[in-house]
Each structure stands twice: as C-alpha cells, then as structure tokens.
Design a protein around this motif. Sequence first.
Motif, PDB file in Angstrom:
ATOM      1  N   ARG A  12      25.093  -8.949  11.913  1.00 48.39           N
ATOM      2  CA  ARG A  12      24.050  -9.968  12.070  1.00 48.39           C
ATOM      3  C   ARG A  12      24.651 -11.351  12.328  1.00 48.39           C
ATOM      4  NH1 ARG A  12      19.137  -9.854  11.799  1.00 48.39           N
ATOM      5  NH2 ARG A  12      18.207  -7.791  11.557  1.00 48.39           N
ATOM      6  N   ALA A  67      19.136  -7.948  17.289  1.00 52.34           N
ATOM      7  CA  ALA A  67      18.884  -8.797  16.132  1.00 52.34           C
ATOM      8  C   ALA A  67      17.494  -8.529  15.554  1.00 52.34           C
ATOM      9  CB  ALA A  67      19.011 -10.267  16.531  1.00 52.34           C
ATOM     10  N   ASN A 102      23.940 -13.547  15.574  1.00 50.14           N
ATOM     11  CA  ASN A 102      23.384 -14.906  15.589  1.00 50.14           C
ATOM     12  C   ASN A 102      24.303 -15.867  16.329  1.00 50.14           C
ATOM     13  OD1 ASN A 102      21.092 -14.208  14.266  1.00 50.14           O
ATOM     14  ND2 ASN A 102      21.923 -14.621  12.222  1.00 50.14           N
ATOM     15  N   ASP A 144      16.176  -5.702  15.342  1.00 48.52           N
ATOM     16  CA  ASP A 144      16.158  -4.294  14.907  1.00 48.52           C
ATOM     17  C   ASP A 144      15.294  -3.428  15.816  1.00 48.52           C
ATOM     18  OD1 ASP A 144      17.901  -4.472  12.787  1.00 48.52           O
ATOM     19  OD2 ASP A 144      16.325  -5.231  11.441  1.00 48.52           O
ATOM     20  N   THR A 180      21.672  -2.649  11.574  1.00 47.11           N
ATOM     21  CA  THR A 180      22.592  -3.796  11.552  1.00 47.11           C
ATOM     22  C   THR A 180      22.927  -4.099  10.104  1.00 47.11           C
ATOM     23  OG1 THR A 180      20.699  -5.254  11.498  1.00 47.11           O
ATOM     24  CG2 THR A 180      21.704  -4.864  13.640  1.00 47.11           C
TER      25      THR A 180
END
Lengths: 371, 540, 266
Positions: free
Chosen positions: B119, B74, B123, B76, B114
Amino acid sequence: MKTNRTPFVIRFFAATGCKGWLAIGFFSLLTFVLVPAAHLMLPADHALHVSDYAITLIGKVMCYAIVAVAMDLIWGFAGILSLGHGLFFALGGYAFGMYLMRSIGLDGVYKSHLTDFMVFLDWKEYPWYWTGTEHFLYAVFLVLVIPASLAFVFGYFAFRSRIKGVYFAIISQALTFAFMLLFFRNATGFGGNNGFTDFKRILGYSITAPEMRVTLFALSAFMLMFTLILGRYLMQSKFGRILTAIRDAEMRVMFLGYNPLWYKLFIWTVSAMLCAIAGALYVPQVGIINPSEMSTANSIEIAIWTAVGGRGTLVGPVIGAFLVNLSKSWFTVAFPEYWLFFLGLLFVVVTLLLPQGMVGLWQKLRHRSMR
Amino acid sequence: MFLKIRIKMLSNFSRIVFLLPFFLIVFSLPAYAALDPEIVKQLNAETNEEKVASIKNIALLGTPEAAALLQAMADDALSFSGDTIIRMEGDRAINVATGQEIKPLPENIETLVTNNSTRRALNASLSLLKLFSPDREERIKAAKALEASADALSMPILDQVLIKESDPEIKQIITLTRASIELKNPDPAKRLAAVKSLGESNHPDVKIKLTELTDPANEPDAGVQSAAKESLASLENRLLVGESISRVFTGLSLGSVLLLAALGLAITYGVMGIINMAHGELLMVGAYATYVMQGIFRTHFPEYIDWYVLAAIPVAFFSAGLVGILLERTVIRWLYGRPLETLLTTWGLSLILIQSARVAFGPQNLEVANPIWLSGSIEAMSNVVLPLNRIIIIGFAFFVLALMWVLLNRTRLGLFVRAVTQNRAMAGCVGVPTARIDTVAFGLGSAIAGLGGVALSQIANVGPDMGQGYIVDAFMTVVLGGVGQLAGAVWAAMGLGIVTKLIEGVAGAVIAKIVVLAIIIAIIQKRPQGLFAIKGRFVD
Amino acid sequence: MSDTSVNMAHGMGENLSEPIKNNSILQLSNITVSFDGFRALNDLTLTFQVNELRCIIGPNGAGKTTMMDVITGKTRADSGTVFFNQTIDLSNLSEPEIARVGIGRKFQKPTIFENHTVFENLELAMKVDKRVRHSLFAVVDDLTRDRISDTLRLIHLGEHTEQVAGRLSHGQKQWLEIGMLLMQEPQLLLLDEPVAGMTDDETERTGELFNSLKGKQSLVVVEHDMAFVEQLKSNVIVLHEGSVLCEGDLATVQANPKVIEVYLGR
C-alpha cells in the motif's frame, strides 16, 4: 467588656461564650473520646461500631467545614467572594502530599528513592523545590507558608488596586484556573493528571492503621474547633467590626483613616492559611490529591456550603459543609444522575429563598414562634 | 482547548475528482497502450519486495494505463487467475495487461490482496504518477507532495518530468526536489550544488535536511557544510515569515472564538451587569442545536446535508435565546443588583443545564461533521495552510458582531436596552417597559451565545462539559476589554488570541495560557475598569 | 478639642480681606480635573483659614463634590497642588492617610455602618491607632466610653446608643455621621450637604452645633439650604463651572448679578 489589663489569652478564649464552650466540650468528647473508642474498641459487628468509611467521611467533611468557615471569614464577614479557596486547599494538600510521597520510600512500584511518577518521567533526581520535603516539620512549614504567601502576594496586588466584588471573584477564579493548568503538566513535577497517591505512612506509622485514621480524625476535629474559636475572637474584636464595616461602607472606613488593604489582606491570608491546613489534613485521609481539586467547580462549591449554612455566622458554614457533603455522598450512591440537579437547585434555592442560610431560617422560625 | 483542529485529509471525494481525468483518458483513448505482462504479473509475486518493485516499475511507465492499474490495485479492485491479473467489470473479466476481455471467464478467480508495504508503495507511486496528469493544478499538488518525501528511487521519474514538463513553477519544484535527493549523493560537488539550490526552497522539511548537513558528523566536506549554513539561513528567514503569518492567523482564529464566546456576555454582563456563569452552557445549547439539525438533515434531507449548518444558525439563535428568556423569567430577574448572588445562582443553573444535556444526549462528546464547504484548506504559502472552517468562523464572528452592533445601536430595542441599563428608574418613567426589556436583552445575549455555539461545534468538541471551558476566557475577554465596550471586547479577544498563540509558539500551550492569565490579572491591577473603559466620575 | 486650635484666628471667619497665607489650613492652587474632556474643576484656587467656617454654594455640576474628592484623595487632580497645614502635600497621600493627618469628610448621602450599633459606629471612628495590629488587640476602655458618651450628647443620640444604625431616621443618620467626624478629632471638617433630609428643627440644631465648633475646628460646608447658610453667618464661596465665581457674605453674594444669572439660567 473587659478592661485593658485582662491578658490576651484569656480574652482570646473568652470570646467564645459559655454556650460555645459547652458545645466545644461536647464536640471534643465526641471526637476525641467516643468516636475513637467506638472505632478502635468495639468489634465491627457491634451496633455502635463506627466504620472506617464513616470515620474517613466525617474526617473529610470536617476538613471541608474548616474551609467553609475560612470562606465565611472572607466572604461572610468581609464581603469578598473568593473563587480561589479550592486552590489554597489543594496547595496545602500538595505541600503535605510531598512529604507523604517521600515517605513511601522504596515501597513504590519502581522501588526507587524517587516517586513513581518521576521514575516514569525518567527524572534522575528530585527537582530543587522538593528539597527537604522528606522532613515532616518542613512539610508542615510549607503547608503554613506557601499558600499563605501566594494569598498574600495576590491579595496585596488585588486589594491595592481596589478590585472587589465580581472582579475579584473572577480574577481569583482565573488564578485558580492557571494553577490547575500548571499542575496538570507533568513537567511541573507534581504528578500531572494523577497527582499524588498510594501513600504509605506518616512519621513511620502506617497510614491505613485504625489508630492513624482516628488520629487524623481527631486532629481535623481539633483544627475545626480551633478555627471556630479563632473566628469567634476575630469577629467580636474591633478588627472584626472594622471588617464588617469595610463590607458595608468601605469609603467611610477609608475616610475614618483605616487602610482597608491591610484589613482585607490579613483576613484573606488567614483564611487561605486555614484552607491550606484543612487541605493538609484532608489528603492523608482520602489518600489522593490531584489538580482537579483546583477546578472552578470545587471553589464555587465551597461558597455554597457557606451560603447553605448561613454566611456571616460561624456555625452556619459548618452546618452547610456537613449538609451538602453528606447529601453528596448519599446522592452519588443512591441517585448519581440527580446529584448535579440537586446541587444546582441548591444554588438557586439558597440564593433566592434563603439568603441567610439554615441559620437564618432557624432564627426566623424561632422569632416567629416566639411572637 | 481551542486547539482541537479537525484535520481533514483529502477525502474520498476529492480523490475521485482527481482521478476523473485519468478515467476520461482511459476511456477516450482509441488504442489501449498495453503494459508488459511480465511486469504486471509480478504484482502477484511471492515476496513483498518483488511486488513493490513491480509497482515501481509500472509507475515508471508514467502512462495513464499505469495510473489506472495502480489505482485499481489501491482500491482493492484487482483479482488474479493463475498468472493473469484481472479487473472485474460486472461479470466480465478484463486482462489488465492487454485491456482485453478474457473469454471464457477464467476459473479460480481470487482477489489480489494488498498489505501495508504494498500500500505504501502504491500510494507513493500514485502520487508520482500525478506528475503526469494533464491538469496543471494536479501536477503542482503532486510536485509539492513529493518535495519532502521523494527518495533516490524517484529520480528517473523526476528526470522524465523535467524533460516533459513545460510549466516553470513545476520545474522549479522538481528541481528543488531533485536537489534534496542529491544531498545524499556521494560526490561532494553534487551535494554542494544541491545545497546551494536548496537555499531557494520554502519547505520546512528541507530545513531539517540542511540542518543535518551543517553537522560535521553527517557531512564530511567543509565547503558543503558552510554552503548548507548559508542556504539554511536564507531558508529560515523565509520560513519565519510564513510561520509568523500562520501564528497570527491562528491567533486571529482563537480571537474570533473568544469573541464569539464573549459577545453574548458583552450584553448580559457588559450592558446588563449580570454575571452569568451559565453563559458557557448557552454556547452548549447552540452547539447541541447544531447537532440536532445535523441529525434532522441526515434523516430527512440527506441531499442538502451540506447546508445543515446554515439551517442551524437560526435554530441555535432561538433555542439559546429561549433558554435565556426562561432563565431570566424564572430566576435571574429576582437578582438584579446582587452580582455575587447572581454568580452563584447562575452557576447552579449551569450545573442543571449540563446535567440535562448529559441525560438527554449522553455524557460523551458528539460528532458534528464539517460540511464540504467548511473542510479543506487554503495553502497561502508552502508552510502556511489556512483551514477553511477557521477562515469562515473569523468572518462569522464579525458578522455576529455587526449584527449585535446594529441591534444595540440602530433599533428601538437597542435604544431601550441602553436606556434601561443607564437609568432604570428614568427609563421606566418615560414608558420603557423595563422588566420586558430586561428579559429581551438577556434573551438576546443568550441567543448570541447560541450563535457562538454553532461556530464552536465546527471546530471543537460538542459535549455536556464544553461550556465550562469557555467561561473563564469569555469573562476575561469582557473584563479586559472594559465592561460595556463592544469595541473593547473585539480588541481584547483578538489581542488575547494573538498573544496566546505567539507565546504558545515559544513556550507551549499550557504556559501560554498561564502567562496570558497572569498578564490579564496584571492589567486589571492597573486598569480595573478594563483596557478600553471610559474614565468618568464613579458614584460609590 | 484639638490642642492646637487655641483660637489663633479670632474673627478670621468674617474677615473679607486678603487671607493671611501662613495661617491657612488648606490651600488649593490651580486645581484642574477633567473627566473625558469635561472640566469638573477649572484652575480652582482657594484658601481656607485655620478655625474658620466657610460655606460653598453653587449650582449642580459646579464642582463642589469634585473639590471635596480632590481634597480627600478620592480623585486625583490633573494639575495643581493641595497643601494642608501649609506643609503637607495631599496629592501624595492616600485617602486613609489624608484622614489621619486630620481631615474628616461627610458624604452627601449619609454613609454610616448600617449593621453596627450607634456606639460601635462612634467607636470605630475614634482617633486611635488605625492599624490592623492595634485593632486585633484593642479593647473598649473607659476613655473611649467617655469620649463616645460626650459625642452622643452633642449629636442628640444618647437614647439610641445600642440601636443598629440602619434603623435610625435620615436626619439621625446625618447626625451620627457628623458625630463620627467629631470622634476623629479632625482639624478640618468637610461637610457635603449636612442637613439634607433633616427636619427644620434638626436643621436648626445642626446649625447651632456648627456654630459652636466655629473657632475650634476648621469647617467647610457645602449646602443648598440658604436658610441654613444664613444661620451659619459665614463667608460664602460661589463655585461655577469648576472655579470661584465670587466670594463674600451671603447677602452680598445673593445680590451679585453673576450669581443670579448662574442660578436662574441664562
């Protein structure tokens, strides 16, 4: 003074004295003959040609002048400062604007019999209060009746509870503010933020035609003169004397047996009605009406036109409206940054140094030079 | 216009805080629990669907390693080389599946990109994983976040949680969450059970789900329908309590804003009788002072940036006070006893102040950030969230009120001010310097407006036009409360705030505003001296 | 002046016996007014007879002005009744209505229209239709002019007809206000300190004017100037703490120990 037998009509017009009629005659010549002729007949490059811009600007300012005189009737003579005159002006404009919107017909963006903003809101038909607004005379009727009725009802309750001075100013401001919020809503049915615009025609004639522009100009001038003659009659009548008496010593007036409520209410309603007519004349000339006309700033500015010219006089507000608004259109082009500074200073200077306005200054100067 | 609440979501800061335990675990664990390389590999699969599936599969592991991996993705922070997913630490490449460093450094390292759908999956999975956090608070938060958003795919995890979890509160939430997922179960019996247990829920979103089930179009089974209606009723009852509490709270909050705007006026108008239309601009001065302090702290004392608001309080107090004194000395003192003229003149002054602000700071609204201690919120009930800045501003309003009360009633200055306003001539005769008292009193009223400006800068736009929005409301508050009545102003402000918010809940913001103005006008009709004015013999 | 006032009550003014009820012009019964706990009028009962002149005296705060406020509708009584001409209940009427039924009031501080001329002040006061509709179309006719010049003579302002009232001296303003009351043709005149700020000469002439009105109109005079009260030779009522302390001719009242105590302090 005349005896009882003189007909009212004669007394009405006789109230405006010789000088007044001379001025009116001159003004009529100018606005009914010379300016229209200079606009319509002279070629655009002629030195005496009056441009579209000038006609519209002066026409607009004459509407403002009517409002300033109306404000003076209630503030200068009756001592009641209204911060709600922008509302009556705008309501008059909206009432006539409804007719103008209906007159667009199928020429709108959406080619619908509904107004563009209604199509945009996905409404299927006109709300009930739009009924009949396609008729010119009914629109005129609304202009005369709606703002005046609102003024009457509001004034009745306010004056009955003896609200005056600052209290009255503040609650009239609150009323205007409430209406502004109301008109900002799309659901209210008056075009929300954008209000009314893109008018096409009045009574079938194109609104952009020079003849129409001149007609509206002349009508504004006529209305301004009528307002002044009416004001002159009212103020030299016993009614006017009672009004100024209320301003100076309301208790005494009451104990003489007059009920100030009806006196205030009458002049308040007349004043609102004049504002509404001015608004109705204003909207076709500037081509737009939106809720920002009801902002607090606008209503207070009206007061300053009156104060600059000289309140308690009839010609003063006209001078004031012209001075302030012409400077505004000059400033906003030449020094847009400084207009608010100028206007702000004007408020301060006029109230501190020129309580009687330009007319008072003129009288003082003349008085001094005569001594 | 008071409604502009700056909603602050969990900032990066708090995210780091919440991840800390994970990292601690990651680095303290003696043995690295390896992840299945086949699943990990899929994080860089061809299609989005495969990537998303892989993310979910990793999440299902419920281990700290899985959490760390997904968090890294998440953020990156992942790269890949061929089939191997790598996390770079300086110039060392770590194989995320094994936790081992790859030697020698592989070639062709590319960043793992992503997109939106991955994403979203990340999450969702990360919040699921929080359910396994060792910190109870974290687990509760995660469970609550899931309550509304969970779908059938989360079921296995929820089941796992129910097995592992020992905390009854969390278990309860998870059970409810499972129930709301079960509402979609094709088996009517399961739906019925789910509906019944959902009657215990407090979550507003559950209400929507239950409402759907009362409609025969969505729910074929009549038994489930009627059970849904029952559960809905009990749920609505509890929600209503919460809603009323939040409404009253926002009402109090609006009231405190009104009070802050009106308190200065209570001196200049209420006590001295000056109609100061530039009062809103004095609020503006206070707000701009806050903005300037923020700038100074940013450039000179960045380590104390969180406390710039406290420093702004005295600065705003004195700068607004100074502007007020300037106005009084140059203009207003010539206008005592001429209220209507004062109104016009001060309006002119307000125009000048507005334009000055425009010239000095530009016409746009400026950004004034909430410090940490003013952001975030307290969750009192599942549907009652009280923003911290609002709570602090309510407190601040009462602090200012107390300050003013003390100044007016317990100091010599206050005594003089009251003396001058009650009988100017007599006060002058006994040696009170009336002109100076006027100046100081006006300055004080302005300074208090400046304090209001500090508070407003934390919840509303700061710009040249900000003052104009408050002037009508501030006057209404003072007039309604009764001129010269501090207590009246408090009642009026709080009453106006709460009534506005209550009507707003029913009819919307604009209508509420209009109705309130109408009510005020009506009240002034009945009691022109204000609601709390003292009845007395008036001399005309 | 007023047709109804044909000296029906000859000598009633000095009559100290029990007032005859059915001949009262104004009757206050058990009036109480309080402001925030302070009782300005306390169970006040008073009767004024037709065409009688009465003086009211009393120390500051005795309730004299409040009493006038109650009669003229400016202040509403908390309890009690006020009857005018025995049948008209004043507590239901507004100030202008009370003025129109025939009560004129002069304020403590002369209240006139400072920006109007003396002539206009009197014109506005004249007893005519007071509605908006009338005043919009009204003209100053000969009748009005005659009435005004009569009044001007009475109040000695004949030379100041066209002068702006604000420029008059204090005493002249008092007279103008009295003149305005006369133009109203009221049956009852309430005069709050009518000679305050007048020179001795003016005071005496005012006294003569009032004495000449005695028997034609009912007058209630609130005054501090004892010489003036003596000149009026009327029945005097002493108010104290919102109720009647005693009543009688000036000499009797002045000799009353209670009155002396009230005036000289306790």
